[in-house]
Scaffold this active site. Structure first.
Site, PDB file in Angstrom:
ATOM      1  N   GLU A   1       0.831  -1.208   0.000  1.00 50.17           N
ATOM      2  CA  GLU A   1       0.000   0.000   0.000  1.00 50.17           C
ATOM      3  C   GLU A   1       0.871   1.266   0.000  1.00 50.17           C
ATOM      4  O   GLU A   1       0.568   2.230  -0.686  1.00 50.17           O
ATOM      5  CB  GLU A   1      -0.935  -0.026   1.209  1.00 50.17           C
ATOM      6  CG  GLU A   1      -1.996   1.062   1.224  1.00 50.17           C
ATOM      7  CD  GLU A   1      -3.131   0.830   0.213  1.00 50.17           C
ATOM      8  OE1 GLU A   1      -3.122  -0.182  -0.507  1.00 50.17           O
ATOM      9  OE2 GLU A   1      -4.031   1.694   0.139  1.00 50.17           O
TER      10      GLU A   1
ATOM     11  N   THR B   1     -12.742   5.236 -13.600  1.00 52.21           N
ATOM     12  CA  THR B   1     -11.706   4.877 -12.621  1.00 52.21           C
ATOM     13  C   THR B   1     -12.028   3.546 -11.937  1.00 52.21           C
ATOM     14  O   THR B   1     -11.189   2.965 -11.273  1.00 52.21           O
ATOM     15  CB  THR B   1     -11.511   6.010 -11.592  1.00 52.21           C
ATOM     16  OG1 THR B   1     -10.333   5.743 -10.836  1.00 52.21           O
ATOM     17  CG2 THR B   1     -12.707   6.137 -10.668  1.00 52.21           C
TER      18      THR B   1
END
Ligand SMILES: *[C@@H]1O[C@H](CO)[C@@H](O)[C@H](O)[C@H]1NC(C)=O
Ligand SMILES: *[C@@H]1O[C@H](CO)[C@@H](O)[C@H](O)[C@H]1NC(C)=O
Ligand SMILES: *[C@@H]1O[C@H](CO)[C@@H](O)[C@H](O)[C@H]1NC(C)=O
Ligand SMILES: *[C@@H]1O[C@H](CO)[C@@H](O)[C@H](O)[C@H]1NC(C)=O
Ligand SMILES: *[C@@H]1O[C@H](CO)[C@@H](O)[C@H](O)[C@H]1NC(C)=O
Ligand SMILES: *[C@@H]1O[C@H](CO)[C@@H](O)[C@H](O)[C@H]1NC(C)=O
Ligand SMILES: *[C@@H]1O[C@H](CO)[C@@H](O)[C@H](O)[C@H]1NC(C)=O
Ligand SMILES: *[C@@H]1O[C@H](CO)[C@@H](O)[C@H](O)[C@H]1NC(C)=O
Length: 846
Positions: A394, A514
């Site tokens: 992440e 997206t």
């Protein structure tokens, strides 16, 4: 053997030996042949993975939002804790997995499942969104609203009028023919529920809304912060909803927000990442391309395509240029990897030392906007991350150094989870479509293999809770199917069999949202011409639309109520102020011999294609093995590309995707006998260091002239020192320089060994240098370190290539600020910075 062109250089190493991640003793399930049959097999396998995830959801999760993949239970909002926004933001008890995957079902050709899902939604048409749950406006927009709009378009505008439909799409046509437009009604209903979030006095939406009870039923502590992506991106889905439904208010409010945010950007054209929508205030002074701001740029570019909107394109271009000038780390082109770091919006100084998993989408957007070379360089770093972690952390530290490592080796992975995010495979898909390089199929095959053997679990797919230990998380977000598996499937569609890749779609300006929902718009779809129109009074709608947009325009010109800046202290800024002497430019430009090209603006003149320049006879060679910087990141980031211990033990331990033996054998252009196949050579990592220097007032950086010189005719002799392609930077009053420090014994970024004689040849011995024009004949005090030569690698985001000279006009130094020895000009016109000669910066005296 591959780098004959640089064989005259001295610093070559054998890559394989120097690559820290490789293990060669693996068993592979397949040979990386990428023959049509092999690719078909990969498609089939991907489809099987999707079927596994989908049937698990339908059996154990439906009609809840998701299914828990380890425990086979339904999963929805946390009804006991409204503050649990991490869980609740994307879950509205609205069967989100279905809404997010209607178009995935089409791409996977699961027509029966699609019928079943549509039947269910039809039965819930009036009730699905009447839920007493608090959701995030942004997540609900991209997953649910976007899913509905996309599916509506796919069912109304693909098969209609298509007489010669391949037989495999007959069922698709049948479903389309029976579709009555109810998904647009549902989208409209959902849009009306989300819209109140935008009706704030600041024109910035609050982040959350209660679907059944409205905005006032959301506790105020949940409304204090929204991110730039969250506030700005609904503009794409909302504008499309207005255009398809005929109701202009979605477009009106979301555009108002978008343009207000853009008008509140910093002087460097950079957008901070978070906002207090109530206080009308930015909450930070930092930007980047990853989490919190990513889809702002993405939707500026995609809205420009969808709605043919030049203003949106201008926003993207301006942002991209600003990011090149201030956010890209590293010295220059030759390093072969681009890292867009987080920087201060007011001075462009580095604000954090990590990149995030979400940022992996950026190279896909670079492909879409024609920046293919940049895309390959950005993607390369993420490939190396995947090599080492079988995933993308992440957050990952790209600046870790050895001394830090000795203290704490967990510092490399700063946020440790990987929820099977799609962004890396998404970019890989774009790059394959643009280049057809087999490396991208190889990456896809590797991702597929890991999904099959590592991430697949009893009821779907689970990602990692902790990349460092290999612990899984019992969660399968809706994007695992709607993006990760979808993009993987599309990557393997090399023969263009999926309808998105066929001629059925080739006349449309479609983009992926997206959330990977295909969308497009054109005049034919105008609501005034729309057969499934609701009962809206079209006449009134037209009037309303005109008055609303007139109001929007006047509001902009009148109020100019920009967001106020954050309270934080501004970043430290290194300012010296060379004053440019303004006088007539020495006639070089006016006389028509030379014309000037803006290097950043010209990046957008045309799309770059076929950068690997694969020749037809070389179709089985990957262009990657000709990239001199292919293994650069392995060396440069060796202290934070650290493979977790558990991975080096297992069969699939993250060995390099690009060095898989079967792939190398076919695509790496091995020598005639097998013994040479691992002798690929690549440049040794440079050992030079960089310094970053800001001259003048950096806020003016965007208006400083930087041009590349181009001779129109044969070069006139009086300009002999100005070479074609040199950079012309007349004014140094607002400049960010990345400068390489060269001294004897180091290997530079061009893979050259710096020798004593090189240093001597650049050094100016007399140092009887002049400072500028007016203060001529002042002597610069002797150099502090005569063994050091400086070289400009980048100037306001523009790479200075080997051999290129940066020319500037004479300048004057205010000695009371920086001291008389700081900047001068040597007798050979080279600029001397604090006693050190700059190899490639010269003053032009005309
Ligand atoms: C892929 O699946 C199709 C049917 O879905 C089958 O006809 C074909 O043989 C399979 N191809 C490969 C290479 O597995
Ligand atoms: C969630 O939605 C279902 C209908 O799909 C409904 O029966 C249930 O009551 C909802 N749960 C809550 C807590 O609102
Ligand atoms: C390495 O990191 C330490 C701790 O953050 C820092 O003090 C040191 O300056 C760094 N060294 C280099 C060479 O960057
Ligand atoms: C309405 O749609 C048809 C085709 O569907 C198209 O030919 C026509 O130009 C459209 N009219 C308008 C006003 O956009
Ligand atoms: C600016 O210069 C000072 C003093 O030379 C130095 O300590 C500091 O690190 C520099 N800051 C940046 C952002 O380069
Ligand atoms: C190279 O290896 C292949 C199989 O790995 C083998 O068939 C071939 O004979 C080898 N060629 C040489 C020259 O050793
Ligand atoms: C620089 O010095 C030389 C001799 O040392 C002198 O002839 C010349 O006039 C001086 N130039 C200026 C601008 O003062
Ligand atoms: C030089 O800098 C000093 C200190 O900032 C300032 O007071 C002075 O006006 C400047 N001189 C010129 C000629 O700009």
């Amino acid at each position: 053997m591959f780098y004959t062109s640089i064989n005259n250089r001295i610093a070559l190493v054998t890559c394989i030996l120097a690559c820290f991640c490789c293990v060669q003793s693996l068993k592979y399930q397949y040979e990386s042949s990428f023959t049509p049959n092999h690719i078909q097999y990969l498609k089939n396998e991907t489809r099987l993975l999707f079927k596994h995830a989908w049937s698990s959801y339908m059996q154990y999760g439906f009609p809840a939002d998701e299914v828990l993949p380890d425990t086979c239970e339904p999963y929805g909002p946390d009804y006991n804790n409204v503050d649990n926004v991490v869980r609740n933001d994307a879950l509205g008890n609205t069967s989100s997995t279905i809404l997010d995957n209607l178009d995935t079902l089409m791409i996977m050709e699961e027509w029966e499942e699609l019928e079943r899902a549509l039947e269910y939604l039809k039965s819930e048409e009036k009730t699905l969104f009447n839920k007493d749950t608090i959701v995030q406006v942004f997540e609900t927009t991209i997953r649910s609203l976007g899913g509905l709009l996309s599916t509506h378009l796919l069912l109304t505008d693909v098969t209609k009028g298509n007489k010669i439909l391949p037989s495999r799409y007959q069922k698709f046509k049948e479903i389309s023919d029976n579709y009555d437009g109810f998904l647009l009604n549902m989208a409209y209903d959902l849009g009306l529920k989300l819209l109140p979030a935008f009706k704030t006095s600041t024109e910035i939406p609050v982040p959350r809304i209660n679907l059944a009870k409205g905005v006032l039923k959301v506790p105020s502590n949940l409304q204090k912060e929204t991110c730039t992506s969250g506030a700005a991106s609904p503009v794409l889905e909302f504008t499309l909803l207005s255009k398809l439904s005929g109701d202009p208010q979605f477009e009106y409010y979301s555009q108002l927000t978008f343009w207000k945010l853009w008008s509140s950007r910093s002087a460097l054209d950079l957008m901070p990442m978070s906002i207090d929508p109530i206080a009308n205030k930015w909450k930070d002074q930092i930007t980047g391309i990853g989490a919190s701001v990513d889809s702002f740029y993405e939707y500026a570019a995609k809205a420009s395509i969808l709605f043919n909107d030049d203003y949106m394109w201008h926003v993207f271009k301006t942002s991209y240029k600003a990011l090149l000038a201030h956010s890209v780390q590293g010295g220059g082109d030759n390093e072969g990897v681009m890292i867009f770091g987080n920087v201060g919006v007011n001075d462009g100084s580095l604000a954090s030392i990590w990149i995030d998993s979400l940022g992996a989408f950026w190279s896909g957007l670079q492909v879409l906007t024609g920046q293919l070379q940049d895309a390959i360089k950005t993607h390369l770093m993420y490939l190396k991350l995947w090599d080492h972690f079988d995933s993308i952390p992440e957050r990952w530290n790209f600046l870790l150094n050895k001394s830090q490592l000795e203290n704490d080796d967990s510092e490399a992975i700063m946020l440790e989870w990987y929820p099977l995010r799609p962004e890396f495979i998404e970019s890989t898909y774009y790059l394959y479509r643009a280049t057809r390089d087999p490396m991208y199929l190889q990456i896809g095959a590797r991702v597929l293999e890991l999904l099959q053997t590592k991430y697949k679990t009893i009821c779907g797919f689970h990602g990692l809770q902790d990349i460092r230990t290999g612990n899984f998380q019992n969660r399968m977000e809706t994007f695992v199917m709607s993006e990760t598996l979808k993009y993987l499937m599309l990557l393997f569609d090399a023969d263009n069999e999926i309808f998105l890749h066929t001629s059925m779609m080739s006349n449309k300006n479609w983009i992926f949202s997206t959330e990977a929902h295909p969308m497009w718009f054109d005049k034919r779809l105008d609501p005034y011409n729309f057969t499934h129109s609701r009962s809206a009074d079209k006449q009134n709608m037209g009037t309303l639309k005109n008055s609303l947009f007139a109001k929007m325009k006047s509001k902009f010109s009148r109020s100019k109520r920009k967001l106020t800046t954050a309270d934080e202290k501004t970043f430290y800024r290194n300012i010296t102020t060379p004053r440019v002497i303004t006088y007539e430019m020495p006639g070089i430009i006016e006389n028509g011999d030379i014309h000037k090209i803006d290097p950043l603006e010209s990046k957008f003149d045309k799309c770059e294609v076929n950068v690997f320049n694969n020749k037809p006879s070389m179709l089985t060679v990957s262009g990657y093995y000709q990239l001199s910087s292919f293994f650069y990141p392995d060396h440069a980031f060796k202290y934070s590309l650290i493979k977790p211990r558990y991975l080096s033990k297992s069969a699939l331990d993250g060995s390099c995707v690009e060095l898989t033996p079967s792939f190398l054998r076919i695509f790496a252009m091995s020598g005639p006998d097998n013994t040479t196949k691992y002798h690929h050579q690549c440049p040794r990592t440079s050992t030079t260091t960089y310094l970053e220097l800001v001259l003048g007032n950096i806020e003016k950086a965007q208006s400083v002239e930087i041009s590349r010189l181009k001779y129109k005719r044969k070069q006139p002799t009086e300009y002999i020192s100005l070479q074609e392609d040199d950079l012309w930077v007349p004014d140094f009053s607002s400049i960010r320089l990345k400068i390489e420090k060269l001294s004897s014994g180091l290997i530079d970024s061009e893979n050259m060994l710096i020798t004593d004689s090189f240093i001597q040849s650049i050094r100016v011995d007399d140092y009887n240098a002049e400072i500028g024009m007016s203060a001529a004949n002042q002597s610069v005090s002797t150099t502090k370190d005569i063994s050091l030569v400086l070289r400009i690698k980048k100037i306001n985001g523009i790479s200075v290539k080997p051999g290129q000279v940066v020319w500037t006009l004479p300048f004057e130094i205010n000695t009371s600020i920086i001291g008389d020895s700081s900047i001068g000009v040597a007798s050979d016109n080279r600029v001397v910075l604090q006693g050190n000669v700059v190899e490639n910066l010269k003053v032009w005296y005309g």
